[in-house]
Design an enzyme around this catalytic site. Sequence first.
Site, PDB file in Angstrom:
ATOM      1  N   HIS A   1      -5.465  12.331 -38.709  1.00 26.94           N
ATOM      2  CA  HIS A   1      -6.153  12.950 -37.580  1.00 26.94           C
ATOM      3  C   HIS A   1      -5.178  13.516 -36.548  1.00 26.94           C
ATOM      4  CE1 HIS A   1      -9.098  12.810 -34.102  1.00 26.94           C
ATOM      5  NE2 HIS A   1      -9.832  13.350 -35.047  1.00 26.94           N
TER       6      HIS A   1
ATOM      7  N   HIS B   1     -13.168  18.497 -25.857  1.00 29.41           N
ATOM      8  CA  HIS B   1     -12.725  17.727 -27.010  1.00 29.41           C
ATOM      9  C   HIS B   1     -11.374  17.061 -26.751  1.00 29.41           C
ATOM     10  CE1 HIS B   1     -11.252  17.605 -31.353  1.00 29.41           C
ATOM     11  NE2 HIS B   1     -12.367  16.899 -31.373  1.00 29.41           N
TER      12      HIS B   1
ATOM     13  N   ARG C   1      -5.400  18.236 -43.624  1.00 33.76           N
ATOM     14  CA  ARG C   1      -6.236  17.250 -44.330  1.00 33.76           C
ATOM     15  C   ARG C   1      -7.509  17.879 -44.904  1.00 33.76           C
ATOM     16  NH1 ARG C   1     -10.839  15.018 -41.817  1.00 33.76           N
ATOM     17  NH2 ARG C   1      -9.665  14.504 -39.961  1.00 33.76           N
TER      18      ARG C   1
ATOM     19  N   ARG D   1     -21.237  15.523 -31.272  1.00 37.58           N
ATOM     20  CA  ARG D   1     -22.344  15.531 -32.218  1.00 37.58           C
ATOM     21  C   ARG D   1     -22.680  14.124 -32.730  1.00 37.58           C
ATOM     22  NH1 ARG D   1     -21.047  19.736 -35.977  1.00 37.58           N
ATOM     23  NH2 ARG D   1     -22.318  21.175 -34.797  1.00 37.58           N
TER      24      ARG D   1
END
Lengths: 690, 509
Positions: free
Chosen positions: A585, A428, A557, A398
């Site tokens: 991450h 991904h 997170r 995106r």
Amino acid sequence: MSNYFNRELSWMEFNNRVLNEAKTESVPLLERLLFLGITSSNFDEFFMVRVATTIRAMRDNLKPTVAQISYFDVLNTINEKAHEMCQEQYRILNKDILPKLNKEGLQFVTEFDEAELQYLNTVYEREIFSVLTPLRIDTNKTIHNFVNLQMYLAVTLDKISTEEIEKEFAVIPMPASLSRLWELPSSQGADRKFVFLEDLVRLFSDRLFPGYKIVESSCFRLTKDADLAVDEDDDTNLLTAMEELIVQRGQSFPVRLEIDKKSEDIRERLKSFFQINSAGVYMVDGPVNLKGLMEICFISGYDHLHYDSRKPKFPRDLKRGENIFEELSKRDILMHHPYESFDPVLDLINQAVDDPNVLSIKMTLYRTSGSKSPVADALLRAARNGKQVTALVELKARFDEQQNIRWATQLEKVGATVIYGLSQLKVHCKFLMVTRRESTGVRRYVHLGTGNYNEKTATLYTDMGFMTSRDELTYEAALFFNSITGYSDLPQMDYIFMAPSTMKPKFLQLVNRETKIAENGGSGAIRAQFNSLSDPEMIEALYRASQAGVKIDLNIRGICMLKPGLEGLSDNITVVSVIGRYLEHSRIYWFSNGGKEEMYLASADWMSRNLNRRVELMFPVFEAKHKERVKHILDTMLSDNRKAHILQPDGTYVKRNRGKNSAQDLFYKEALEASKEDISEGLKVRRKLD
Amino acid sequence: MKKNNKLSAVIDLGSSGIRLLIAEKRATKWKALETLERKCTLGRDVFVSEEISEESFQQVVEILRLFREYIETWSISPSKIRCIATSAVREAHNRDMFIERVELQTSFAFQVLEAMEANLLTYRSVDHALRGHLRIKRSNALIVETSGGGTNVLMLNKGLMVGAHSLNLGSIRFEKELKSGLGTSDYLQKLLDQKTLVATRQFEMEFPLKRVKYFVALGSDIRRVAGQIGEKNKGYYLIQAEAFVEFLEKISGMESVEVASEYGVSFSESGAFFATLQIYGAFFKHCSATSLIVPKVSIREGVLQSSKRISTLASLEDEIAGACYSLAAKFGVDKKHSDNVAFNALKIFEELTKTGNFDKDHKIYLRSAAVLMDIGLFLHHRHSQRHGLYLIKNSEIFGLNELDRTIVGLIVRYHSKTRPKHTHSEFSSLGRSDRLTVFKLSAILRVARALDIRLVQRLKVDSVQRDANRLQLKTNIANISPLEVGSLQDASEIFQDVFGLKIEFAARS
């Protein structure tokens, strides 16, 4: 009452935690300003995608999600909370950060002396005027003429020649090519003064409308729905479909209007023009789009207003200058970014590009680092060097589509095989494989990671990277790549688990195994770190595990739809969220398995999106020393008492009692210590080179 | 790019999918580098309409072009690409046209395997995968491979191949039942039980299944399951019996959509997946094995182990002999007699090896023919050799393909009174070298049989002496009876015609 938190409201809580960093005194001043900008930037994507989706769902009268809150209520709560947060953002900016920056000699000004006016006049005439394109707003204009998230200066005009006041309305788009901040000349040692582009344009705006007088002006920005889906049923050419989407994105409905408080008249005109209700109008007490202020954070000379400088250290499993192929033939390499450098990954690619024995390079490209991405550049060189290059370029990343389309086209031109993702599924996962001919036969080298091949974000995001030449893993990695590039259907794999096929069943199996162990009187335990938890099946499995007595500690997170600490439901589950200097991450999953610990790294969160609609990859941690290290990382994160927030049963987060254990600081210290030691001597040699 | 001669590729055109294996030869072993698989609908066409449709042809060509593109990235020499097709193509009426068109469009020349050749490859791949890990070769084992088109079953009794069967028991063949709504798990299970019962009754005649210690299961569906419920070992998975039974019960109670999501198969294939696993289960429950062994191999690894001609018999001497003995036993052959004939025939054969232009395959033909020479008596003593030829040709004998069985059958056919004639269609359809093989080996068998004219296995050839014109047999006993001398004389005429040597008993000093 539902057993789930609403996803959007949970996200709002996350962004609130980010905003909290902006008001944390112990965070350096310019970093606080950055957090303010990040909060704003996060909201941009949230409104474009999530709020827009909620509005559509409400319009379409869809049934509520598992959290059992109607879309109408969700939207109201979002707006209410977002308005509060918006006010808080500007309060922090105006009452706290700007005065402090002023003291540090950094000023944002709107009033100028003669000399300054003269300077600004020159700047305006030379650099700005020619790129401004004022637009009159009349009935022929539609919302489609307004670019999503672009800054505009709206003006009402009065014709000088007529006596009666007959206001006309026009807008001046602020060109994205121009800097948002313009610095005024100042003598050495004096304060540095900055003016916002919109204020500069406002200053000379009457020159754009000869014969008119500017009555009022206001700066605004429009957020539109960006979540238009590509027609993936027609996947004959995904590239064309994506290009169409980018065009379509300019034609969606408005979800938010941010506007300064300078003119009520303009605000009302825009509200009516865009047909947006009051809840969607965000009146801001200062510059629109705080992201624009981030520019000032990167000017030199203000190091004391930033975090201390931390250069990523060379990974402890490697020595600088070593041949990466030789080292990988001996052992696996685990990297913890950004404490450890991303360079070995670039080294692997660059060495492969120039190595005559390398037969092929295959990789996924999701988000690269912009027009000068060394990764994509290396692939181009490799293809020119005659290597077989296969790149799976995810066009659906995106907002990075344009970037990726450009790379895809360039790679194709030099003879690389470029595959444009999979229809219906976003690829991904992070995967790189180099195949090399060696004296013992063909050997493959694989890098798998939790983060993108983006050397810039690798210094800002925490991620785990893993490199190996283990046959069992590289063989399956090849199977996996063939399946996502369309050469093969998905085969049976033992070590690598792939979404959307085998990963979720594997996760459920792992969680259920802990449940079984606990039910049989053993001690089940699960620890994990990832970004978001929203998959109902995973949440249900965790509830069952908790009820069986499995101790579950999660470090999430962002979004968490699981309600922790509820009696009889989730007593044994704790959820913390660490928001710090680096964006957490990494995705790490640990299962006690009755003492025979198993742990995995993955590119996926426990979100339905990741597990059901994306191509993701999960792989085990093999070596004992790596297991120990990964577990240490998990435990350290879970015991952070400086940047951790604890999720409460009501969905709010409470900052853990202020202590001194910042996991991110500790990891950097450890990386620093490790880089001082020559630890390569102690590394276990798994295989000898022939 | 320079071709890499250590690499080979095998393409397998199956009933439900096309698979590609790229492997590298490292010393004596093959290392699999890549495996690709794409689903296709050949089986659906053939098992329903007996023909491969144009649509399936186009699909196959498209997949093969993709594989060609992939093989090219590995720079594999065209001579190192082997292409095999199994049951679906074998059974298609338009198979020759199909193979020809595929070759024209893709440059891949497919060899259509006989069922028995497929069995042989399966066995080779299992042997390769389990060598050094499990002692299958010396045990009682049942090897079952189920695919969309059929089921191959191999039975080993202490390492001897006592049975090899290819059954029309494949999941795609049950599609009609699955689609017609009759495919509820109960119905399907009953249907499978009935079909496997017929097969297992036949197996029981060859070997009691209760004595099976190792149950070896091959196929992509069982591998998928093994990956989830089995233990991982080097080269194979092990599924414990209880876990497998529990698994079968679990999927019996599941909806197709649940099966699809839990086991990573597509919804449309979940029925076939269910049927395939029930087939394994149906055989497994007849055995006393405590676990299932699922090797991480396929027929493609078997191809790598084989030379260009799939049935290189030499490496399978014991297995083929076992299969022949098993068949002979089924038809009540006098084993002592055939053993004696085989022994003496091989003694003579050894002496003639050099001048007779024989190789190891000829030895296997001769031994097989000796073991099976009286098989035709089961039908009738009149024309028993002719019956023998028919039975051998139409039986499944592990390791022997149709041509091999024709040769063995003709050796049997011509080892007694009748001589080979060009008016005999089976004989005349052979190539020249195979016709010579039949001539030579039937002459040897005729002599060896003549030695046991009294059917008491009195004479054993100790050694064979040879000079320019004669072959003298030195036997274990001195007093050769006139009957035996006369019998040898009768048989020696053809022998002399074929080898130019007079054959007689050596004079005792």
